[in-house]
Motif scaffolding. Structure first.
Motif, PDB file in Angstrom:
ATOM      1  N   ILE A  26       9.041   6.770  -5.119  1.00  0.00           N
ATOM      2  CA  ILE A  26       7.867   6.691  -3.842  1.00  0.00           C
ATOM      3  C   ILE A  26       7.220   7.515  -3.279  1.00  0.00           C
ATOM      4  N   ARG A 103       2.152   9.783  -8.079  1.00  0.00           N
ATOM      5  CA  ARG A 103       3.453   9.016  -8.614  1.00  0.00           C
ATOM      6  C   ARG A 103       2.929   7.861  -8.326  1.00  0.00           C
ATOM      7  N   MET A 107       5.377   5.241  -8.670  1.00  0.00           N
ATOM      8  CA  MET A 107       5.333   4.113  -8.206  1.00  0.00           C
ATOM      9  C   MET A 107       5.627   2.907  -9.167  1.00  0.00           C
TER      10      MET A 107
END
Length: 288
Positions: A26, A103, A107
């Motif tokens: 994250i 990301r 994620m």
């Protein structure tokens, strides 16, 4: 149940590793720091998974676990862990080499890391024969340990504080409901032997003259005073001391001290998790 060291190490290290990988997925890292941090997360997760094979009767058959995903939470955990580690790989490469891939992989990997820890918890929570495990608090405990450990390792102090508070509440709930779980299940010597229709049943002679697998693995008695002491150690080391370390000790030293205490508390809690697991088969042997 008998608290096997390999299973304790498996559940603690894999949970901590996947939790830390979720945090990295994250928030990320850059350069050589990313290389070492991702390596640490992968190392913990893989070490935990590998340690689980030492509890198998035939460790070389571990790959067969992947074939039963329709009915087995162990198999689902195996698949989830592989998918998670594969999803994190491009994210780790991007963070290390500065490829700027966003990301997205991180994620997705973080979500699958939580799924993996949940699957691990359900290996135990699905077992009706262990009433203390067959409860909604068990997945919460596993996930809370993974997330709180990740926050402590990442030194995310505000988030870590709330994660530790959540862990403390979850542990308290798990222990509270666990005390009455066996009695609530309604299992008795009469139901275990199927002789309840003739009245009260007691053990005149043990079913076996020697030891067997059930006696070794499924029947383990821990004294109440020892269980209470281990609960205190687990709560103090998992929750209170890491929080104090992050608040009072400056710099990286706080992270090292907090992680050391948190790991000690997690090992104590997981030992008690297995030691207090009263399997109904013990009734057949007059051990409950």
């Amino acid at each position: 149940m008998h608290p096997a060291p390999s299973v304790i190490i498996f559940t603690v290290l894999s949970g901590l590793g996947f939790g830390f990988l979720a945090l990295l997925g994250i928030f990320g890292a850059q350069g050589m720091a990313a290389f070492f941090l991702w390596g640490l997360g992968y190392g913990l997760a893989v070490a935990g998974l590998v340690s689980s094979t030492f509890h198998l009767g035939n460790p070389q058959r571990a790959l067969l676990a992947f074939t039963q995903w329709r009915t087995s939470w162990l198999s689902r955990e195996a698949w989830a862990s592989v998918v998670t580690l594969l999803l994190f790989a491009p994210q780790a490469l991007s963070d290390w080499l500065g490829l700027g891939w966003g990301r997205g992989f991180g994620m997705a990997g973080a979500a699958m890391a939580v799924v993996t820890v949940y699957c691990t918890s359900m290996i135990y929570a699905q077992i009706r024969a262990v009433p203390r495990w067959h409860h909604w608090t068990v997945p919460l405990v596993f996930v809370a340990y993974a997330l709180s450990g990740a926050m402590v390792m990442g030194a995310m102090r505000p988030f870590a504080a709330w994660a530790l508070v959540l862990l403390g509440i979850t542990l308290a709930l798990h222990w509270h409901f666990g005390k009455a779980a066996f009695a609530k299940a309604g299992a008795t010597m009469e139901s275990a032997t199927g002789l309840g229709r003739i009245g009260a049943v007691s053990v005149f002679e043990q079913p076996h003259t020697g030891g067997n697998y059930l006696l070794r693995e499924m029947i383990f008695v821990v004294g109440r005073k020892h269980a209470d002491r281990v609960r205190i150690i687990a709560m103090v080391c998992s929750v209170m001391l890491p929080a104090l370390a992050l608040m009072l000790i400056p710099g990286m030293a706080s992270v090292i001290v907090a992680v050391a205490f948190h790991l000690l508390g997690a090992l104590a809690q997981r030992w008690l998790f297995f030691a207090e697991a009263e399997h109904v088969v013990g009734l057949y042997y007059g051990a409950r």
